[in-house]
Design an enzyme around this catalytic site. Sequence first.
Site, PDB file in Angstrom:
ATOM      1  N   CYS A 128       1.837  -0.028 -14.649  1.00 18.99           N
ATOM      2  CA  CYS A 128       1.009  -1.204 -14.861  1.00 18.99           C
ATOM      3  C   CYS A 128       0.343  -1.069 -16.227  1.00 18.99           C
ATOM      4  CB  CYS A 128      -0.058  -1.297 -13.775  1.00 18.99           C
ATOM      5  SG  CYS A 128      -0.914  -2.877 -13.785  1.00 18.99           S
ATOM      6  N   CYS A 176      -2.863  -2.308 -17.040  1.00 23.45           N
ATOM      7  CA  CYS A 176      -4.319  -2.506 -17.119  1.00 23.45           C
ATOM      8  C   CYS A 176      -5.064  -1.313 -17.691  1.00 23.45           C
ATOM      9  CB  CYS A 176      -4.889  -2.903 -15.764  1.00 23.45           C
ATOM     10  SG  CYS A 176      -4.587  -1.703 -14.464  1.00 23.45           S
ATOM     11  N   LYS A 218       0.233  -6.474  -2.815  1.00 31.45           N
ATOM     12  CA  LYS A 218      -1.019  -5.935  -3.331  1.00 31.45           C
ATOM     13  C   LYS A 218      -2.010  -7.089  -3.409  1.00 31.45           C
ATOM     14  CE  LYS A 218      -2.978  -3.691  -7.376  1.00 31.45           C
ATOM     15  NZ  LYS A 218      -2.655  -2.930  -8.593  1.00 31.45           N
ATOM     16  N   GLU A 235       6.656 -12.012  -0.529  1.00 31.16           N
ATOM     17  CA  GLU A 235       6.604 -11.033  -1.623  1.00 31.16           C
ATOM     18  C   GLU A 235       7.464  -9.813  -1.285  1.00 31.16           C
ATOM     19  OE1 GLU A 235       5.537 -10.952  -4.560  1.00 31.16           O
ATOM     20  OE2 GLU A 235       3.846 -12.311  -4.848  1.00 31.16           O
ATOM     21  N   LYS A 277      -1.181  -2.663   0.111  1.00 30.21           N
ATOM     22  CA  LYS A 277      -2.390  -2.142  -0.514  1.00 30.21           C
ATOM     23  C   LYS A 277      -3.456  -3.224  -0.591  1.00 30.21           C
ATOM     24  CE  LYS A 277      -3.928  -0.630  -4.983  1.00 30.21           C
ATOM     25  NZ  LYS A 277      -3.610  -0.480  -6.372  1.00 30.21           N
ATOM     26  N   SER A 297      -9.430   3.271  -3.455  1.00 30.13           N
ATOM     27  CA  SER A 297     -10.666   3.929  -3.873  1.00 30.13           C
ATOM     28  C   SER A 297     -11.891   3.453  -3.089  1.00 30.13           C
ATOM     29  CB  SER A 297     -10.872   3.702  -5.366  1.00 30.13           C
ATOM     30  OG  SER A 297     -10.877   2.313  -5.666  1.00 30.13           O
ATOM     31  N   TYR A 342      -6.778   9.576  -1.468  1.00 27.54           N
ATOM     32  CA  TYR A 342      -7.605  10.553  -2.180  1.00 27.54           C
ATOM     33  C   TYR A 342      -8.046  11.676  -1.236  1.00 27.54           C
ATOM     34  CZ  TYR A 342      -7.513   6.676  -5.416  1.00 27.54           C
ATOM     35  OH  TYR A 342      -7.077   5.671  -6.239  1.00 27.54           O
TER      36      TYR A 342
END
Length: 344
Positions: free
Chosen positions: A129, A131, A216, A254, A269, A295, A334
Site C-alpha cells: 500500500c 499510505c 477491508k 469484493e 479486516k 491495532s 499483535y
Amino acid sequence: MSEPTNLPNLVTPVERPRRLRRHSNLRRMVRETGLTPADFIFPLFARYGSDEQRPIPSMPGQFQYTVDKLPAEVRRIASLDIPAVVLFGIPAVKDRYGSGNYDEDGVVPAAIRMIKDAAPDLMVISDMCFCEYTDHGHCGVVNFPDEPQRRAGLHDGYLLNDPTLELLARASVVHAQAGADIIAPSGMIDGMVGAIRAALDQTGHEHVAILSYSTKYASGFYGPFRDAAESPPQFGDRNEYQMDPCNFREAMKETRLDVEEGADILMVKPALPYLDVLSAVRRNFDLPVAAYQVSGEFAMLQAAGANGWIDLRRCALESLSGIKRAGADMIVTYFAKDAVGWLG
Ligand code: PBG
C-alpha cells in the site's frame, strides 16, 4: 430463612450438555477450536535509520525496528514457531507518489533481505500500500490540479484508481525481487490483485502468492496503526476506497472479484466487529481466509487490561479463539508472540 428444598421439580431437562463440562479433561476432549502458533502472523514495522527500537505509544509492547534491529527480532519470532510476519515500512522521506515503496534500496526491500538472511524459513508477507510512503497519506496517486494524470470531474485529492495500479504493480515486483514470499495489497483499489498478479507473472515471480485484503472496511479501529506507521491521511478520509462498515453484500462482491483476479488467500479486516463477514467468506469461497485483528482491537484489550477492568490474557485468547471459530485459517495479530507463550 426457609430453605427451598420442598419446591416441586417443575421441569426435568431432556438434554444435559453440562455432562460434558463437568471436568477440565472432559472439556478438553470436546473442544472444537484450538489455537496453535501456526495460526498467527505477526505485524512488523521496519523503520529507516539504525540502532533504534522505538516504542509505539498507543500499542503497548509494539515497536518500530530499524532494519539492523530486525534479525534479533525475527529470530525470536521464528523460535516461537510463528510461520510468518507481515511487513510495514516507515521510510525516511515521503513524496507525492510514494516512491519509497518501489525503491529497490527502500526500507521494506532492505528489511526483506535482512529477514530472509536472518530467518530464511520465516514467510515474509509484504503489505502493499502507498499510505506509509506518500506525503499526503493516501493509498496511491491522487487527483491534484497540477497532476499529469488528473481526471476531470473528480474532486481534488480523489484517489485515482488506474494510475495507482501501475505503481502497485511496480512496487510488488520490487518487493518480490527482494525476496517477499507473499504480496498483500491492502489499499482496496479496484483491480489491484489482477494487476499485481500480471506484473509478478511477467517478471518471473509466478511462485509469489497474493494475500488480498479483499474486504477491508473504513474503520476507526486503525487509529493506533496510523501512529505506528506514521500514515494518517493529511486531508479527507479513506471512505472513497475502503468499505462502508454497514455493508455485507458488497463484501461478498469484493471477495468474488479478488478470487477471479487470482488471489491465493483472502482477508477480512478488522476482525472482531466483522465476524459475520468472516464466517460468510469462509463458507462461500474455497481459498484460505485470514483475519486481521487490528491495532484498535489490540489497543482496546491492552487499555482495559492495564486498568484492571478485564483479564488481558483471558480476553485476548477469547478474541483469537472467536476469530478462529468464525472461520479464520490464519490471524494477523499483535498478540502473536504473547499468545504463543500463553498457549504454553
Ligand atoms: C494500509 C494498512 C492499514 C492497516 C494495515 N494496512 C491502515 C489503513 O488502512 O489506514 C491497519 C492495521 C491496523 O490497524 O492494525 N497500509
